[in-house]
Scaffold this motif. Structure first.
Motif, PDB file in Angstrom:
ATOM      1  N   LYS A 140       0.797  -1.068  -0.078  1.00 17.16           N
ATOM      2  CA  LYS A 140       0.088   0.097  -0.133  1.00 17.16           C
ATOM      3  C   LYS A 140       0.860   1.375   0.068  1.00 17.16           C
ATOM      4  O   LYS A 140       0.653   2.269  -0.852  1.00 17.16           O
ATOM      5  CB  LYS A 140      -1.049  -0.008   1.232  1.00 17.16           C
ATOM      6  CG  LYS A 140      -1.846  -1.324   1.209  1.00 17.16           C
ATOM      7  CD  LYS A 140      -2.682  -1.223   2.663  1.00 17.16           C
ATOM      8  CE  LYS A 140      -2.019  -1.201   4.044  1.00 17.16           C
ATOM      9  NZ  LYS A 140      -1.091  -2.215   4.126  1.00 17.16           N
ATOM     10  N   SER A 141       1.817   1.199   1.023  1.00 13.84           N
ATOM     11  CA  SER A 141       2.857   2.480   1.049  1.00 13.84           C
ATOM     12  C   SER A 141       3.500   2.652  -0.446  1.00 13.84           C
ATOM     13  O   SER A 141       3.624   3.569  -0.888  1.00 13.84           O
ATOM     14  CB  SER A 141       3.652   2.393   2.122  1.00 13.84           C
ATOM     15  OG  SER A 141       3.011   2.279   3.450  1.00 13.84           O
ATOM     16  N   THR A 142       4.023   1.574  -0.830  1.00 16.73           N
ATOM     17  CA  THR A 142       4.820   1.401  -2.016  1.00 16.73           C
ATOM     18  C   THR A 142       4.069   2.324  -3.156  1.00 16.73           C
ATOM     19  O   THR A 142       4.231   3.060  -3.868  1.00 16.73           O
ATOM     20  CB  THR A 142       5.228   0.179  -2.502  1.00 16.73           C
ATOM     21  OG1 THR A 142       6.128  -0.156  -1.554  1.00 16.73           O
ATOM     22  CG2 THR A 142       5.988   0.309  -3.755  1.00 16.73           C
ATOM     23  N   PHE A 147      -2.576  10.073   1.369  1.00 17.45           N
ATOM     24  CA  PHE A 147      -2.568   9.890   2.908  1.00 17.45           C
ATOM     25  C   PHE A 147      -1.991   8.254   3.250  1.00 17.45           C
ATOM     26  O   PHE A 147      -2.754   7.600   2.637  1.00 17.45           O
ATOM     27  CB  PHE A 147      -3.850  10.104   3.741  1.00 17.45           C
ATOM     28  CG  PHE A 147      -4.309  11.467   3.793  1.00 17.45           C
ATOM     29  CD1 PHE A 147      -4.332  12.637   4.674  1.00 17.45           C
ATOM     30  CD2 PHE A 147      -5.086  11.979   2.437  1.00 17.45           C
ATOM     31  CE1 PHE A 147      -4.508  13.927   4.489  1.00 17.45           C
ATOM     32  CE2 PHE A 147      -5.852  13.300   2.285  1.00 17.45           C
ATOM     33  CZ  PHE A 147      -5.441  14.062   3.556  1.00 17.45           C
ATOM     34  N   ASP A 148      -0.852   8.373   4.138  1.00 20.39           N
ATOM     35  CA  ASP A 148      -0.378   6.816   4.155  1.00 20.39           C
ATOM     36  C   ASP A 148      -0.751   6.712   5.765  1.00 20.39           C
ATOM     37  O   ASP A 148       0.205   7.257   6.591  1.00 20.39           O
ATOM     38  CB  ASP A 148       0.975   6.758   3.851  1.00 20.39           C
ATOM     39  CG  ASP A 148       1.548   5.362   3.758  1.00 20.39           C
ATOM     40  OD1 ASP A 148       0.518   4.347   4.185  1.00 20.39           O
ATOM     41  OD2 ASP A 148       2.667   5.043   3.624  1.00 20.39           O
ATOM     42  N   GLU A 149      -1.775   6.050   6.041  1.00 22.64           N
ATOM     43  CA  GLU A 149      -2.100   5.621   7.272  1.00 22.64           C
ATOM     44  C   GLU A 149      -1.883   7.052   8.397  1.00 22.64           C
ATOM     45  O   GLU A 149      -1.183   7.022   9.363  1.00 22.64           O
ATOM     46  CB  GLU A 149      -1.291   4.493   8.224  1.00 22.64           C
ATOM     47  CG  GLU A 149      -1.130   3.345   7.268  1.00 22.64           C
ATOM     48  CD  GLU A 149      -1.108   2.016   7.864  1.00 22.64           C
ATOM     49  OE1 GLU A 149      -1.335   1.959   8.968  1.00 22.64           O
ATOM     50  OE2 GLU A 149      -0.676   1.019   7.057  1.00 22.64           O
ATOM     51  N   PRO A 150      -2.704   8.000   8.010  1.00 21.88           N
ATOM     52  CA  PRO A 150      -2.554   9.116   8.756  1.00 21.88           C
ATOM     53  C   PRO A 150      -2.932   9.269  10.404  1.00 21.88           C
ATOM     54  O   PRO A 150      -2.358  10.063  11.017  1.00 21.88           O
ATOM     55  CB  PRO A 150      -3.429  10.160   8.073  1.00 21.88           C
ATOM     56  CG  PRO A 150      -4.469   9.271   7.561  1.00 21.88           C
ATOM     57  CD  PRO A 150      -3.699   8.049   7.054  1.00 21.88           C
TER      58      PRO A 150
END
Ligand code: ADP
Ligand code: MG
Length: 240
Positions: free
Chosen positions: A40-42, A160-163
């Motif tokens: 997901k982050s990638t 947004f990455d796991e904000p």
């Protein structure tokens, strides 16, 4: 607004993204979920050029990231990103955090940059913190500053990455409320999160990733009530 086609990415010999096809329309709100390590982050880091891909194409607002390395700067100017760990500059005040990039990379004068910063700090409801340092703020406040800081660059897309993952539970809502406000204003948003309440109420589409692939995507009603894939059902069973 975003089009990924046939994207493949490896970290060394490890294939982290496989056959990624994704199109996001202007104003669309996408929630990305999936197990830890599923890519997901990638995936979202690829969208603003923080990661390069070995195959496939990524076009953001008409700019082809994969065509020319120089396009990365153009794309970054349009894409705001908010991370799990806020990533504020600890030695700068809240106001300075918000004015640094507009002044340095846009050549905007101090007065104008500060006026813009105050506008967005009001929007995230912490204008009174402008002259403090990040360490003097709560996690929820710091994350709202991070959102304001991204907005100061007038992005057309927000990632947004796991904000809310690093926040104490009582601070999650204030950050989600800020994001809901942005969504209501029509911002194109891609949000990696396991806040399924947020996904239900805000997302136009939920994307489920596993082992580097998009396994399933559907509007939230269908995603939560009638997941098609066994992996999705397993995942929902674990988190709901
Ligand atoms: P998620 O955000 O879904 O948890 P990530 O995109 O962070 O997944 O990571 C996906 C996989 O890629 C994981 O197995 C992770 O260990 C690996 N990975 C992430 N970043 C790197 C890197 N810079 N180098 C090598 N492997 C990485
Ligand atoms: Mg991640």
């Amino acid at each position: 607004m975003i089009r990924m086609q046939g994207v493949q990415k490896w970290y060394g010999k490890f294939q982290v993204l496989t056959d990624i096809d994704l199109a996001v329309a202007p104003g669309e709100r996408i929630v990305v979920c999936g197990p830890s390590g599923s890519g997901k982050s990638t995936l979202i880091r690829c969208i603003n050029g923080l990661e390069t891909v070995q195959q496939g194409s990524i076009v953001v607002d008409g700019i082809d990231l994969t065509a020319h390395r120089r396009n990365v700067d153009k794309v970054r100017a349009e894409v705001g990103m908010v991370f799990q760990q806020f990533n504020l500059f600890p030695h700068l005040t809240i106001l300075q955090n918000c004015t640094l990039a507009p002044m340095r990379t846009r050549g905007i004068g101090r007065q104008e940059a500060e006026a813009t910063a105050m506008k967005y700090l009001e929007r995230v409801r912490i204008p009174e913190q402008a002259n403090k340092y990040p360490s003097q703020l709560s996690g929820g406040q710091q994350q709202r500053v991070a959102i304001a800081r991204a907005l100061c660059m007038t992005p057309r897309i927000m990632l947004f990455d796991e904000p809310t993952s690093a926040l104490d539970p009582e601070m999650v809502k204030e950050v989600l409320d800020t994001m809901i406000g942005l969504a209501e204003e029509g911002m194109t948003m891609l949000v990696v999160t396991h806040e399924m309440g947020f996904a239900r109420s805000v997302a136009d589409r939920v994307i489920f990733m596993a082992e580097g692939r998009i396994v399933e995507q559907a509007p939230p009603e269908r995603f939560f009530t009638a997941p098609q894939h066994e992996k999705t059902r397993q995942f929902l069973g674990q988190i709901l």
